[in-house]
Each structure stands twice: as C-alpha cells, then as structure tokens.
Design a protein around this motif. Structure first.
Motif, mmCIF file in Angstrom:
data_model
loop_
_atom_site.group_PDB
_atom_site.id
_atom_site.type_symbol
_atom_site.label_atom_id
_atom_site.label_comp_id
_atom_site.label_asym_id
_atom_site.label_seq_id
_atom_site.Cartn_x
_atom_site.Cartn_y
_atom_site.Cartn_z
ATOM 1 N N PHE A 136 0.808 -1.213 0.000
ATOM 2 C CA PHE A 136 0.000 0.000 0.000
ATOM 3 C C PHE A 136 0.843 1.266 0.000
ATOM 4 N N SER A 137 2.076 1.154 -0.448
ATOM 5 C CA SER A 137 2.963 2.320 -0.598
ATOM 6 C C SER A 137 3.087 3.128 0.674
ATOM 7 N N ASP A 173 -16.056 0.399 1.250
ATOM 8 C CA ASP A 173 -17.052 1.470 1.143
ATOM 9 C C ASP A 173 -16.404 2.743 0.610
ATOM 10 N N GLU A 174 -16.566 2.938 -0.704
ATOM 11 C CA GLU A 174 -16.047 4.134 -1.401
ATOM 12 C C GLU A 174 -14.593 4.412 -1.049
ATOM 13 N N PRO A 175 -13.695 3.491 -1.382
ATOM 14 C CA PRO A 175 -12.288 3.672 -1.031
ATOM 15 C C PRO A 175 -11.663 4.911 -1.666
ATOM 16 N N ALA A 189 -4.231 0.635 -7.984
ATOM 17 C CA ALA A 189 -3.185 -0.389 -7.957
ATOM 18 C C ALA A 189 -3.375 -1.306 -6.760
ATOM 19 N N ALA A 190 -3.703 -0.698 -5.614
ATOM 20 C CA ALA A 190 -3.900 -1.506 -4.394
ATOM 21 C C ALA A 190 -5.054 -2.469 -4.596
ATOM 22 N N LEU A 191 -6.136 -1.985 -5.185
ATOM 23 C CA LEU A 191 -7.293 -2.852 -5.401
ATOM 24 C C LEU A 191 -6.934 -4.014 -6.331
#
Lengths: 251, 338, 287
Positions: A136-137, A173-175, A189-191
């Motif tokens: 997650f950087s 929920d709405e990331p 990218a994380a997703l």
C-alpha cells in the motif's frame, strides 16, 4: 458448487417509516470482484452496516461462508473472515501505521489478549506488516502518527487495515472517496493487487474504478436491488442510465 | 523481502519495540527518586505521599489515559484498598504484604463486578456509575462503623515489612522505600502491559472503538480486564496509604479524591504512564506549599487549575513534558494522550 | 402511605425542576455540565439570604432565585462555556468540575459553612388533609408550582415556534442549523433558562433538604446525573417521569427501609442501566 462467500437473503431494514433496505438478496462468490453502485441515498452504506452487523436487520438474513450470522456480533463476523473499510476514514489517529497493522494482525492470530509480550514482536508479524506497508505504498510513513499522514495515504491505510485481518470477504465502502486525482492510481493499484481468493464487494461512485475493477455489478436504488449483471450489460441498461441520468439532471 | 530490506525490517522492528525498551531518562528517574529518599530523610513522609499518589494516578491512567474511560469515582478503590488493609490489621493480620495483597484484591473484586456497568451507555453513564459507586461505598463505610470505625477511623498497627523493616511512625524512610518498591514493580508490570498486544488493543479502543471492533477487538472483555487491573492498582495505593500513615478516614471515598487524582494525571499528561507520577509529585509539592498559606480553600485552587488547564488546552500543557523528553531522548518520546 | 407517595411526588417534582436544565444542555449540545448544581446552590442561597438578612418574604425571593443564577448563566455561557461546545467529554468534565470546585469554597468563604435555613412563612407551614390524606402544605405547594412549571415548559416546547426550533435542534443540530435555525442562540437561551430553573429549584428545595450549604452541588450531583440518565434527554415528559420515579422511590425507601433507603437511588441507577442504558425514555441514541 460451493457456498457463496457472503449472502444476503431478503435483507430489510426500516428506520421508523423509512425503508432503508428493501428485501435485498444477493450472493457474493469466493474470489468475486463485484461492485455495488447506485445514486446517493440509495442505502449502500446501510447495506454494508447490515452485512457487517453494525445494524440489525428488521427482516432477512446474512449468511457468511455458508453459516447464518444474522445474530452474530460485528467482531465475531470479523473473526469469521468478514472485513470492511469505511466511507469516512476510521483510523487510530495517534497510532502509527505500523502499530495499527500490528494490532490488526495480533487480533487475527489470537495474541490480542497477550499482555506480556511486546506487540508486533515476532519476526513473522514484522514481515507481514512490512509486506502490507509495501503493498500500500506506506513504507516511508510507517512510523508517523496516522493523523499526520496525507489523506490519500490514510485511505490506503484504511484498506490495509481491513486486509490485515486476512478476510475471506472484503467490503470496501467508497475507497476512493475524497482522494485527490493523483493519488487515485495508488488506490486502483492496491485494489488490483488484492489477493484473488478474497471475495470483494466494492461500493463506489467513481465509474472508472468500478468498470476497471468489477466483473459483476449490482445496482441499488432506494434500498432495492434494481438489477445485477456484467459491466457491459449494466452500462447498456436503460433503467440504470435513467437512474443516473435523472440524478445528473439535478446536478 | 530481499536482502536489501534488512535495514528497513530492523527499523520497523525497532519502531514497534520503542516503548518497551528502557531508556536512560527512565532509569535516571527511578534512581533519582531513590536518591531523594536517602538524601532527604526528614522529608520521607511527603515523598511517601507523592509515591502513593503517583500509584493512584497511574491506576487512573490505565483506564483514562490508555483506554479512554471517564471515571468520576476512582477514589472508591483507594478507599477500598485502604480500609481492607486496615481492617485486616485490626483483626491481627498485621503483615503489610498480606494487607497489600488483600487491599488490592478486594478493590479488584469490586472493580470486576462494577465494570460491566461501564460497557453500556456512553460517557455520561460512566460518569454517573463511577460516581455512584464511590458514593455508595462511602455511605456503606459510614454506616458500618462496627467494621470501619465510622467517622472515628480505625486504630491499628502494622508489622515490619518482611519482618525486618518497621514502617510505622518512626520508620518513615522505610515506609517511603516500601512504597517505592511497590510502585516500581507495578510500573514495570504496567509498562509491559501497555506495550503488549493487549495494551495496543486498549489504545485502539480509546482512539476509535468502532474501527477496533471492525478489526475483531472485543471491547467488553478488554475493558473489564483493564478496569479490574486499575482497581487493583488503586487498591494497592490505598493499602500503602493506610499502612504507612496508619490512618484511614471516610474522606478517602470523597469526590475530592477522585477530582484530585484526575488533576494529577492531567497535569502530567495522560496516556504514557509516567504522567501520573510526574503530576502527582507536582501536585503534592504544590499542595504542601500552598496549603501552608491557605489551608481551607485548597479546593478552590484545584478547581481553578482545572479550569485554566482546560481553557489553555490540555494537549499543549501535557505536551510540554513530552516535548522535553523528546529533546533529551527522541525515540523515547511517549505517545498519545486521552 | 399516600402521604409518603405525595411526599415522593413533591421531591420528584423538585428534582425535575432542578435537573431539567441539565437534561436540556445534555440533549441539546451533548454538553456535560457537572457544575449545574452550583446554580441550584446559588438560587437557594439567594432565597435564604434575602429572607434571613433582608426580611424579604419567601414568595418575593423566588423570582430573584431564578434570575440571579440565570444572569450568572448568561455571563458564564458567553465567556467560558461556549469555548467548550466542541470539546471532548473529558474536557467538559474537567472544566465543569473545576467550576464546581471553585464555587463551593467561594460560598463557604462568603457565607460560611453553616447550612442556611429557609424559614417558611406561616401560610406554607403545617399540614392539611385532602380526602383523608395528610400532606404538608409546603409539599403541596411544591407539587403545584413545579407541576405548573412542567406544564408551562411542555406547552412552550410543543406550541411555540421557539419550542419547535429547540426540539429540532435537539433532534439533529446540524440539520437544524442548515434549516436556518440559530442553534447557538437557542442553546444559550436554553442554558440560561435551565440555570434559572436550577436556582429556583434550589430555593424551593432548601426547606426540604435541611438548608443550603456549600457542599450542595456535589451532594446532589449524582442524583442529577441519575435523573438525567433515567429520564433520557429527549423531552420534558421523560425527564418528569424519571424524576417522579426517583423521588417516590427515594422517599418511600428511606421511610420503609431506613437502613438501605439511601441506596435505593443507586439500585435504580443500576437497574436502569441493565435494562435500558440509554435511559427509559430516550429515542435510542443516548450518549
């Protein structure tokens, strides 16, 4: 066919005379990449609250991994593998990302009640924290208190925390909510890098994100499931367009 | 992870362990107190008082600073510990360690029983319950004079510690050393606890209970556990007080005591365990100085201090000792306040 | 036995008037004002001192017992309290405890530790019989006056525009603000009226509790907290019922079981918590 990872059966929730969730039924398969969309006020967050146990349903059931969890507390569902992120960041302001992740991991592996050893002590935990930070950087920010992180990083930590519980089902929920344009790529990218065995339900307004991510899309309007299907079908669906276009007309 | 990540891993590990390690300011702190006890034998009484107040403030820090639970009645456990130890002594069990364990145990028991009441409802409920319990206990102590001596208090004597060190009126320095030893051991335990996964979970409950729950942290059991421990610590403080001063009085249950200890904790800063000790020392010293001038209206100055502290911003004031420590030893700087 | 019941009702009514201000502050701004009892104490002192030192008749002192704490409320609210509306509960608790701890020694210094007695006028003393039930005249007076206040408050809340705005603001302050309701001003007014009522309650209560002394605010703090918690902070009816329940149980308890009577209110507190932690009348979103 194996049991769905997460299932809603006739889920209904009233707030007095207001019907926030109206007989919603859907199933999330293991490894799914599903999105839930709908206009503002459609009841998406309410639905997530029902699924996670924050709210009790007026009627209907929630099934997790083939078991009825309708009457199970939130924390118990988490232990069974259901995790979520929040629309508004719910983080620990004074803890650092490393500490927050250490917490999530030790809760998961059962050492949460340990009052003698040092938190985040073992090398396995450290290794896991490290891999999450990298994913997650967040490697360069691991030792800053969360409240000092920029919003985009906080949002990433929000997802990282949920992932640290090694869920079987993840509700996002709405990331991307409130995340500046430049940092949205990190979210995407994380997703994309989320483990394939995890079933994911994504709630989002950002259509780019949705169509990039989802293999299946459900549409929620005024608490009811309007329709469900593959992205191309949903994009072409007249009713869906009407709902959104109608919303656009009011700006 | 590749080999080049080794320094990163090391830094991460160091970061996670930073609070567990004993830093030299801490060691200096404890040695200084010890030195003070030997260097100022005539002031042993007030040093003893400060140590005991520090333990009491530490016990409040465990629930207020660490876990974020508001309590208006922490004095309940002080009184319970004191009276339990005193009553035990009047029945012939004058060994101080036994009294200490008994006092802490009784307080812990009451803490355990009343903790579930704190779980439901919000802050207001907790204030009400904690205040109610302490007043109720005070009333009970008042009415059962046959046990507690009522308004007259109890007459009792304490055997020497470990059968070697008398701590009565003539053994004030021993009393201070005794309190010091107990405080030190309990601080060590509290430190381990705060650095453990359990302690981390408590901090999470304080910072964001909703998210803590969403990560699987069951708040109820943790809160009951820490409240019991905090009660035991406060009970120990009470027992020490009774044993080293050989006085118990009903005012131990008073609201003032609960307010005093809150002020001590807030002056020093809540959440990093040493705040209570520092605040208590400051409080005791100040009280000694001020009450020489205005004995009856000490309460007024406490109230004023609280009002000013809040208006000026607790964070900024409590940050002062923290920033000082950060200057001296950057990585030892404590985290988090209530 | 009915006498005891009526005595309890009278005490409950007193508690209602005393605690109503606290209920509103809590319900409206989620503000925990532990110094509320100080306003009651001031009202009590106003009446006692005006009567004892200036010979003012009892009834004539009552408006002053309302006004002086109210004015003090205005001053404090404008200068100090409003800085803490958004503050954490801990800050509010510390601040208001600080105020109380300051108020009590000031009272002791200015007036002395001795309880100040209110000597009721002749027409309010004694007992009368109504349908065979004996009751103190003063108790009856309290029931009538406090009942009238409660009724007036209820009417005000339901029937007037300000009342509607207040209810809206209690329900959801942000939405109310968005609707153009000046929540700040509403709160200020509610705070001032609440302080005044506390003062009036203190004046009325002086005779019942055996005089006003500097420890009054702390002595009654837990009682107020219990009343507010039982009654919830959602309206007059809830607060009224909670107060009456507590009043009756307390008086009856002390009469029928004197050895445990004092603990009845604590038992009620615990029972309420176990059954309904958000209060018996809250809408379910208790703090």
């Amino acid at each position: 066919m194996s049991a769905p990872a997460l299932e809603a059966r006739g889920l209904t929730r009233h707030f007095g005379a207001l019907i926030a969730t109206d007989d919603v039924a859907f199933a999330l398969q293991p490894g799914a990449r599903q999105a839930l969309i709908g206009p503002n006020g459609a009841g998406k967050t309410t639905l997530i609250n029902l699924l996670t146990g924050v709210l009790k349903p007026t009627a209907g059931q929630v099934w997790l991994q083939g078991r009825d969890v309708t009457h199970l507390a939130s924390s118990a569902r988490v232990r069974m593998g259901l995790s979520r992120t929040f629309q508004i960041n719910q983080l620990f302001p004074d803890l650092t990302p490393a500490e927050s992740l250490a917490l999530a991991i030790s809760e998961r592996d059962g050492s949460g009640a340990d009052f003698w050893r040092v938190a985040g002590g073992g090398p396995e935990i450290v290794a896991e924290i490290e891999s999450l930070l990298t994913l997650f950087s967040l490697e360069s920010d691991f030792d800053r208190p969360t409240r000092k992180l920029p919003y985009g990083k906080q949002r990433l930590l929000e997802i990282a925390l949920a992932l640290a519980t090694r869920p079987r089902v993840l509700l996002l929920d709405e990331p991307a909510a409130g995340v500046p344009e430049e940092e949205r790529r990190d979210i995407l990218a994380a997703l994309a890098a989320l483990p394939s065995e995890v079933a994911i339900l994504l709630i989002e307004h950002d259509m780019d994100l949705v169509f990039n991510f989802a293999e299946r899309i459900s549409v929620l309007v005024a608490g009811k499931l309007l329709t469900e299907g593959e992205p191309e079908a949903i994009a072409a669906d007249e009713r869906v367009r009407a709902v959104y276009l109608g919303e656009d007309a009011h700006g | 992870m590749s080999a080049s990540d080794a320094p990163a891993t090391a830094r991460l590990t160091a970061h996670l362990h930073r609070r567990a390690r004993w830093r030299w300011p801490e060691i200096v702190f404890w040695l200084a107190i010890l030195a003070l006890i030997f260097a100022l034998p005539s002031r042993a009484g007030i040093i003893n008082e400060a140590l005991i107040a520090g333990l009491f403030a530490l016990s409040l820090d465990l629930i207020l600073g660490l876990t974020g639970i508001l309590s208006l009645g922490h004095a309940a456990f002080l009184g319970l510990g004191a009276y339990s130890a005193a009553i035990l002594a009047t029945r012939g069990f004058a060994d101080p360690m036994l009294g200490l364990a008994f006092g802490a145990g009784i307080a812990a028991l009451v803490g355990l029983v009343t903790a579930p009441l704190l779980l439901r409802g919000g802050d207001l409920t907790r204030l009400m319950v904690t205040l109610g319990v302490s007043l109720m206990l005070g009333e009970l102590a008042n009415r059962n004079g046959w046990l507690t001596g009522g308004a007259d208090g109890l007459n009792f004597s304490i055997a020497p510690v470990l059968a070697l060190f008398p701590i009565g009126f003539t053994g004030q320095r021993n009393a201070a050393l005794y309190s010091f030893a107990v405080l030190f051991i309990l601080v060590v335990i509290a430190r381990r606890l705060a650095c453990s996964p359990f302690g981390l979970a408590l901090a999470a409950i304080r910072e964001n209970r909703l998210r803590a729950g969403a990560l699987g942290v069951g708040a109820s059991r943790r809160i009951v556990a820490i409240y019991t421990v905090a009660a035991a610590y406060a009970g120990a403080a009470g027992a020490l007080l009774a044993q080293t001063t050989q006085i118990v009085s009903l005012d131990l249950f008073d609201f003032h005591r609960s307010a005093d200890v809150m002020l001590m904790l807030i002056i020093g800063g809540a959440g990093y365990l040493y705040g209570g000790l520092i605040g208590a020392a400051a409080f005791i010293v100040l009280r000694d100085v001020v009450s020489a001038a205005t004995p009856e209206y000490w309460e007024f100055w406490i109230g004023l201090a609280l009002v000013i502290l809040v208006l000026a911003g607790r964070e900024r004031i409590a940050a002062a000792p923290r920033r000082l420590i950060a200057l001296i030893a950057p990585r030892a700087a404590p985290r988090g306040v209530a | 036995m009915l006498t005891i019941l009526l005595d309890g009702v009278a005490y409950g009514m007193l508690l209602f008037v005393l605690a109503s201000g606290l209920s509103v502050t809590l319900g409206l701004m989620n503000f925990i004002n532990l110094a509320h009892g100080a306003f009651a104490m001031i009202g009590g002192y106003v009446t006692a001192l005006l009567m004892n030192r200036a010979g003012v008749p009892f009834l004539a002192t009552l408006p002053a017992a309302f006004l002086i704490p109210a004015i003090l409320g205005v001053a404090l609210e404008r200068t100090l309290y409003r800085r803490l509306y958004g503050a954490s509960p801990l800050d509010q608790v510390l601040f208001t405890i600080g105020l109380v701890l300051m108020a009590m020694p000031i009272a002791a210094y200015l007036i002395g530790d001795e309880p100040q007695q209110v000597h009721l006028p002749a027409w309010l003393s004694g007992r009368i019989e109504i349908h065979g039930v004996g009751i103190g005249v003063y108790r009856l007076f309290i029931i009538v006056v406090c009942g009238a206040i409660a009724a007036a408050l209820q009417v005000f809340l339901i029937k007037t525009r300000f009342g509607a705005q207040l209810r809206a603001a209690v329900d959801d302050a942000r939405v109310a603000q968005g609707l153009g309701i000046n929540v700040d001003r509403i709160f200020a007014i509610a705070f001032v009226v609440g302080s005044g009522l506390a003062g009036l309650g203190g004046a009325l209560a002086a005779d019942v509790v055996g005089g006003i002394d500097p420890s009054f605010p702390v002595k009654f703090l837990v009682t107020f907290l219990i009343v507010v918690t039982i009654g919830g902070s959602n309206g007059i009816m809830g607060a009224l019922f909670g107060s009456l329940l507590l009043g009756v149980l307390d008086v009856a308890g002390k009469y029928y079981a004197p050895s445990i009577g004092a603990f009845i209110i604590y038992a009620v507190m615990v029972a309420t918590l176990i059954v309904r932690p958000q209060g018996l009348f809250a809408a379910g979103d208790g703090r």
